[in-house]
Motif scaffolding. Structure first.
Motif, short mmCIF file in Angstrom:
data_model
loop_
_atom_site.label_atom_id
_atom_site.label_comp_id
_atom_site.label_asym_id
_atom_site.label_seq_id
_atom_site.Cartn_x
_atom_site.Cartn_y
_atom_site.Cartn_z
N MET A 159 0.83 -1.20 0.00
CA MET A 159 0.00 0.00 0.00
C MET A 159 0.86 1.26 0.00
O MET A 159 0.60 2.21 -0.74
N ARG A 160 1.90 1.26 0.83
CA ARG A 160 2.77 2.44 0.93
C ARG A 160 3.39 2.78 -0.43
O ARG A 160 3.42 3.95 -0.84
N LEU A 161 3.85 1.77 -1.16
CA LEU A 161 4.50 2.02 -2.45
C LEU A 161 3.48 2.35 -3.53
O LEU A 161 3.75 3.17 -4.41
N VAL A 162 2.32 1.74 -3.46
CA VAL A 162 1.26 2.04 -4.42
C VAL A 162 0.82 3.49 -4.28
O VAL A 162 0.63 4.21 -5.26
N VAL A 163 0.67 3.95 -3.02
CA VAL A 163 0.26 5.33 -2.76
C VAL A 163 1.32 6.31 -3.26
O VAL A 163 1.00 7.43 -3.68
N GLU A 164 2.59 5.89 -3.24
CA GLU A 164 3.67 6.74 -3.75
C GLU A 164 3.63 6.83 -5.27
O GLU A 164 4.36 7.63 -5.86
N GLY A 165 2.79 6.01 -5.90
CA GLY A 165 2.62 6.08 -7.35
C GLY A 165 3.46 5.08 -8.14
O GLY A 165 3.52 5.15 -9.37
N LEU A 166 4.09 4.14 -7.45
CA LEU A 166 4.93 3.17 -8.14
C LEU A 166 4.07 2.13 -8.86
O LEU A 166 3.08 1.65 -8.31
N PRO A 167 4.45 1.77 -10.09
CA PRO A 167 3.75 0.70 -10.81
C PRO A 167 4.07 -0.66 -10.17
O PRO A 167 5.04 -0.79 -9.40
N ASN A 168 3.28 -1.66 -10.51
CA ASN A 168 3.44 -2.97 -9.89
C ASN A 168 4.85 -3.54 -10.05
O ASN A 168 5.38 -4.17 -9.13
N SER A 197 -9.10 2.70 -6.60
CA SER A 197 -7.90 3.18 -7.29
C SER A 197 -6.87 3.67 -6.29
O SER A 197 -7.19 3.93 -5.13
N ALA A 198 -5.64 3.81 -6.79
CA ALA A 198 -4.56 4.31 -5.93
C ALA A 198 -4.80 5.76 -5.54
O ALA A 198 -4.47 6.17 -4.42
N VAL A 199 -5.38 6.53 -6.45
CA VAL A 199 -5.68 7.93 -6.15
C VAL A 199 -6.72 8.02 -5.03
O VAL A 199 -6.58 8.82 -4.09
N GLU A 200 -7.75 7.21 -5.11
CA GLU A 200 -8.78 7.19 -4.07
C GLU A 200 -8.19 6.77 -2.73
O GLU A 200 -8.52 7.34 -1.68
N LEU A 201 -7.27 5.81 -2.78
CA LEU A 201 -6.62 5.35 -1.56
C LEU A 201 -5.77 6.46 -0.94
O LEU A 201 -5.80 6.70 0.27
N ALA A 202 -5.02 7.17 -1.78
CA ALA A 202 -4.16 8.26 -1.30
C ALA A 202 -5.01 9.36 -0.67
O ALA A 202 -4.67 9.91 0.40
N ASN A 203 -6.13 9.70 -1.30
CA ASN A 203 -7.02 10.73 -0.74
C ASN A 203 -7.61 10.28 0.59
O ASN A 203 -7.76 11.10 1.51
#
Length: 208
Positions: A159-168, A197-203
């Motif tokens: 989750m931490r890396l996904v929120v940072e915007g890193l691809p799989n 989505s990752a954007v929704e998660l980050a928000n």
């Protein structure tokens, strides 16, 4: 204005005539209330395991025998009941500077005696709205924390890396796992956190 559902207004004043008049005023506006003849009596009601579960506010007299309204306000802050339990001070002219200082410390407002019934009820309704908003925010934060607590350590890493915007692929490289494993963990994180989505998660995480 429609009354806020399940609201409670706590009246704390050592003058029986003031308590009775305020209780009558609130009943006429369909606002339930509880009255206390001293800050000590109110403190006994809200200390310990008390939690604000529905929109509430306090009408608190500044000057009372024994524990003063200002001292009671400090206790409320210490109990962590602000801002779910907004305080409106009831004050005489001589106490206005004290009441103004209390507002700067986080009190909702003050009303100088003798006060206008309509103006006071307007402020009470606004305080109850603030209480409702604070309760909703607290519920959302508590719910979010519970969802986070349900994640495994590996899911947290992903989750931490996904929120940072890193691809799989980069997430897989950093965690030394396969892309397929990242995809599985990512899907589980989205499911547990109730996002798409990752954007929704980050928000969502910004609300913590």
């Amino acid at each position: 204005m429609e009354p806020i559902q399940n609201a409670t207004v706590y009246i704390v004043d050592d003058d029986a005539s003031v308590r009775d008049a305020l209780a009558w005023l609130l009943r006429s506006r369909r606002l339930p209330s509880e009255s206390f003849d001293s800050a000590e009596a109110f403190d006994a009601r809200i200390s310990g395991a008390f939690q604000v579960k529905s929109p509430s506010c306090v009408l608190l007299d500044v000057r009372m025998a024994g524990l003063s309204g200002l001292a009671m306000f400090e206790k409320l802050i210490g109990y962590g009941l602000q801002p779910t339990l907004p305080v409106i001070f009831l004050t005489g002219h001589a106490d206005v500077p004290t009441a103004v200082d209390a507002v700067k410390r986080g009190a909702f407002d003050f009303c100088e005696k003798p006060f206008s019934d309509n103006a006071l009820v307007d402020r009470i309704e606004q305080a109850l709205k603030r209480s409702a908003a604070a309760l909703a925010q607290h519920h959302e934060s508590t719910s979010l924390q519970a969802r986070l607590d349900g994640l495994t350590e590996r899911e947290r890493d992903v989750m931490r890396l996904v929120v940072e915007g890193l691809p799989n692929k980069l997430v897989a490289d950093q965690l030394d796992i396969s892309v397929r494993t990242v995809e599985v963990h990512r899907a589980r994180v989205f499911d547990k956190m109730a996002v798409k989505s990752a954007v929704e998660l980050a928000n969502l995480l910004r609300n913590l």
